[in-house]
Write a protein that holds these residues in place. Structure first.
Motif, short mmCIF file in Angstrom:
data_model
loop_
_atom_site.label_atom_id
_atom_site.label_comp_id
_atom_site.label_asym_id
_atom_site.label_seq_id
_atom_site.Cartn_x
_atom_site.Cartn_y
_atom_site.Cartn_z
N UNK A 72 -1.16 7.75 -11.46
CA UNK A 72 -2.37 7.19 -10.87
C UNK A 72 -2.03 6.31 -9.67
N UNK A 73 -0.99 5.49 -9.79
CA UNK A 73 -0.61 4.59 -8.70
C UNK A 73 -0.21 5.33 -7.45
N UNK A 74 0.59 6.38 -7.62
CA UNK A 74 1.03 7.16 -6.46
C UNK A 74 -0.14 7.89 -5.82
N UNK A 75 -1.07 8.37 -6.65
CA UNK A 75 -2.23 9.08 -6.14
C UNK A 75 -3.13 8.15 -5.33
N UNK A 76 -3.33 6.92 -5.83
CA UNK A 76 -4.15 5.95 -5.11
C UNK A 76 -3.50 5.55 -3.79
N UNK A 77 -2.15 5.42 -3.81
CA UNK A 77 -1.42 5.06 -2.59
C UNK A 77 -1.54 6.17 -1.55
N UNK A 78 -1.47 7.43 -2.01
CA UNK A 78 -1.58 8.56 -1.09
C UNK A 78 -3.00 8.66 -0.53
N UNK A 79 -4.00 8.39 -1.36
CA UNK A 79 -5.38 8.40 -0.89
C UNK A 79 -5.58 7.38 0.22
N UNK A 80 -5.00 6.22 0.03
CA UNK A 80 -5.07 5.16 1.05
C UNK A 80 -4.38 5.61 2.34
N UNK A 81 -3.24 6.28 2.20
CA UNK A 81 -2.50 6.76 3.37
C UNK A 81 -3.28 7.83 4.12
N UNK A 82 -3.95 8.72 3.41
CA UNK A 82 -4.71 9.79 4.05
C UNK A 82 -5.90 9.22 4.83
N UNK A 83 -6.53 8.17 4.29
CA UNK A 83 -7.63 7.53 5.01
C UNK A 83 -7.09 6.86 6.28
#
Length: 378
Positions: free
Chosen positions: A245-256
């Protein structure tokens, strides 16, 4: 590899070497695959212009516009997932491709005339199959981002299955987790600018007016549309491959962040593709991931959604685009939508006379494309 690069520079002088160059190309490709399996290469390979075939000079020269007469290398797979690499014209018909494959497989003329003659099939990663008719042309520009060409007999058609790498995705770390958002955004902008720059203005008109009949004249436009779809699917794929979950949230932030930088770079094609990818139902339902996103990025993404909102004929996006100065990369599918509306909304001929007003409107839309590219990308 060094020998291959040197020979490629002299291809125009020694055209008799075409068959030998093809053999050398296959050998280099085999070596590259072995190196990839054993040790990671020190430098990134140049990505071919099309996903399913590559131009032999794509790594040596600046990207240039495709023409129907251009020759390319492409892979055609067999039912057992082995493949042959053939050299073909971009505008080649299905029959031409099958002839080249048959020669590669050393099928005799007698075999080809029987019931076990080869047919050409497009296979998507979902398992969807379609038999191509011998008279169809420009097959390569119609392939989806997860589609491949298969050659088989009528008897083996039902046994065709997608390639293993298409249906068995292994989660793991990818380059996007290590790269900086600025680096990814700038690479997207540079790559899409090259593709956009290669499109002739008339390709937009041919695409709308002639449809499939003008496909060989719209290869560069088709390529950019494929690329737009590829970025959308890439966004969703990268997020869904994250196990934690943590890595997915971090990647979502990076994509934005990447979308924000693309907008700042005036690359609205990448911006739109990323936002649409994040709005995919498979991503939207990741409730815990979105809840873990900082409030600042939630608000930023809401603004992006408002900007890409199609309400009132994309009014918000058009207002933002009008304030931008060239060079810029527009959201190309919207240009095609406008041209389609102009074309289908009024007749070209009225009482036997040319509808000049309609043609003026289309010409004005085409001139905006020229305006977007009136200055080089720094």
């Amino acid at each position: 590899q060094e020998l291959y690069l040197l020979i490629m520079k002299d291809t125009s002088l020694y055209q008799d070497l075409e068959d030998e160059i093809l053999k050398l190309h296959q050998l280099v490709e085999t070596v590259e695959l072995k190196v990839t399996d054993e040790t990671p290469p020190p430098n990134k390979q140049v990505k071919p212009l099309f996903r399913h075939f590559r131009r032999i000079d794509s790594c040596l020269q600046t990207r240039v516009a495709f023409r129907g007469s251009d020759e390319i290398f492409c892979r055609v797979y067999m039912p057992d997932h082995s493949y042959v690499t053939i050299r073909s014209r971009l505008s080649a018909s299905v029959q031409d491709i099958l002839t080249s494959v048959t020669e590669k497989l050393q099928y005799s003329e007698e075999q080809s005339a029987r019931e076990d003659a080869l047919i050409l099939v497009t296979m998507a990663s979902s398992g969807e199959k379609a038999v191509l008719q011998p008279s169809e042309e420009c097959v390569f520009t119609t392939l989806g981002i997860n589609s491949h060409l298969f050659a088989c007999t009528r008897d083996t058609f039902d046994s065709l299955v997608p390639l293993p790498e298409e249906i068995q995705v292994v989660p793991g770390d990818t380059e996007i987790h290590r790269a900086e958002p600025e680096e990814i955004a700038n690479h997207l902008t540079a790559f899409h600018w090259e593709l956009f720059r290669c499109i002739h203005e008339l390709e937009f008109v041919d695409y709308v007016f002639h449809g499939e009949r003008g496909r060989r004249e719209t290869a560069n436009l088709e390529l950019l549309l494929q690329r737009c779809s590829e970025v959308q699917h890439w966004v969703g794929t990268e997020l869904l491959l994250c196990e934690s979950l943590g890595k997915r949230a971090h990647l979502l932030k990076k994509l934005i962040k990447i979308a924000a930088i693309c907008k700042q770079n005036q690359d609205m094609l990448s911006f739109y593709a990323i936002v649409i990818g994040l709005n995919n139902a498979a991503i939207s339902r990741l409730r815990l991931t979105w809840e873990k996103l900082p409030g600042k990025f939630k608000n930023l993404f809401r603004k992006f959604e408002n900007l890409t909102d199609p309400c009132r004929n994309h009014k918000t996006y058009r207002e933002v685009l009008a304030k931008m100065k060239p060079p810029l990369i527009p959201f190309v599918p919207l240009i095609l939508k406008d041209l389609t509306f102009l074309h289908e909304g009024s007749k070209t001929l009225l009482d036997g006379l040319v509808n000049v007003e309609k043609l003026h409107c289309i010409a004005e839309k085409v001139r905006t494309i020229r305006k977007y590219r009136s200055r080089p990308l720094c």
